[in-house]
Write a protein that holds these residues in place. Structure first.
Motif, short mmCIF file in Angstrom:
data_model
loop_
_atom_site.label_atom_id
_atom_site.label_comp_id
_atom_site.label_asym_id
_atom_site.label_seq_id
_atom_site.Cartn_x
_atom_site.Cartn_y
_atom_site.Cartn_z
N LYS A 44 -8.50 -46.22 -41.96
CA LYS A 44 -8.42 -47.28 -42.96
C LYS A 44 -9.55 -48.30 -42.81
O LYS A 44 -9.85 -49.03 -43.74
N GLN A 45 -10.17 -48.34 -41.65
CA GLN A 45 -11.25 -49.29 -41.42
C GLN A 45 -12.55 -48.77 -42.03
O GLN A 45 -12.80 -47.57 -42.03
N PRO A 46 -13.39 -49.67 -42.55
CA PRO A 46 -14.67 -49.21 -43.11
C PRO A 46 -15.60 -48.72 -41.99
O PRO A 46 -15.49 -49.13 -40.84
N PHE A 47 -16.49 -47.83 -42.37
CA PHE A 47 -17.45 -47.28 -41.42
C PHE A 47 -18.39 -48.39 -40.99
O PHE A 47 -19.09 -48.97 -41.81
N LYS A 48 -18.40 -48.71 -39.69
CA LYS A 48 -19.13 -49.89 -39.25
C LYS A 48 -20.65 -49.71 -39.27
O LYS A 48 -21.39 -50.67 -39.23
N TYR A 49 -21.14 -48.48 -39.37
CA TYR A 49 -22.57 -48.25 -39.40
C TYR A 49 -23.06 -47.88 -40.80
O TYR A 49 -24.15 -47.34 -40.96
N ALA A 50 -22.27 -48.18 -41.83
CA ALA A 50 -22.63 -47.80 -43.20
C ALA A 50 -23.95 -48.46 -43.63
O ALA A 50 -24.80 -47.81 -44.25
N ASP A 51 -24.14 -49.72 -43.31
CA ASP A 51 -25.37 -50.41 -43.71
C ASP A 51 -26.59 -49.81 -43.01
O ASP A 51 -27.62 -49.56 -43.64
N ALA A 52 -26.47 -49.55 -41.72
CA ALA A 52 -27.58 -48.95 -40.98
C ALA A 52 -27.87 -47.54 -41.50
O ALA A 52 -29.03 -47.14 -41.61
N LEU A 53 -26.84 -46.81 -41.85
CA LEU A 53 -27.02 -45.47 -42.41
C LEU A 53 -27.74 -45.54 -43.74
O LEU A 53 -28.66 -44.75 -44.02
N HIS A 54 -27.35 -46.47 -44.59
CA HIS A 54 -28.01 -46.65 -45.88
C HIS A 54 -29.49 -46.99 -45.69
O HIS A 54 -30.36 -46.44 -46.38
N LYS A 55 -29.79 -47.88 -44.75
CA LYS A 55 -31.18 -48.25 -44.49
C LYS A 55 -31.98 -47.07 -43.96
O LYS A 55 -33.14 -46.86 -44.35
#
Length: 126
Positions: A44-55
């Motif tokens: 249920k928690q958001p993926f904490k590395y989503a921003d780094a992955l997008h970058k």
């Protein structure tokens, strides 16, 4: 000693161990339920590395564009477009245009037997 006596003794020992087996299995069930609850909470928690992955994905795309000769590559990834592409891939696992007909219409190799009639074949049937 009668052979039936040994069998009865073994059965009695197994019966006396049943409560311990029940407790052991109940503990295993509870541990499994706890693992399930923990996994459900984590999912249920958001993926904490989503921003780094997008970058990182953008960096790879930018480098690819620079290698293809673009001067100032700018991000053109539209989030809505990505969602639509993901849905399309999920609904159609075979890329569009790669299959000429539906499986029911396609001829199977075993059914599509053709006769060879050529000048080389003439005269060979005797």
């Amino acid at each position: 000693m009668n052979p039936n006596v040994g069998l009865i003794q073994r059965l009695e020992k197994q019966v006396t161990r049943l409560p311990q087996a029940v407790v052991k299995l109940e503990n295993a069930i509870e541990e499994t339920r706890q693992e399930y609850r923990d996994a459900a909470t984590v999912l249920k928690q958001p993926f904490k590395y989503a921003d780094a992955l997008h970058k990182a994905r953008w960096a790879v795309e930018r480098i690819g564009r620079q290698m293809r000769g673009e001067e100032n590559p700018q991000p053109t990834l539209d989030a809505e477009l990505k969602v639509m592409q993901k849905i399309q891939r999920a609904n159609s696992p075979v890329p569009i245009g790669t299959r000429s007909a539906t499986p029911a219409v396609e001829a199977k190799p075993a059914q599509a037997r053709t006769e060879i009639s050529s000048p080389q074949r003439d005269g060979m049937d005797r």
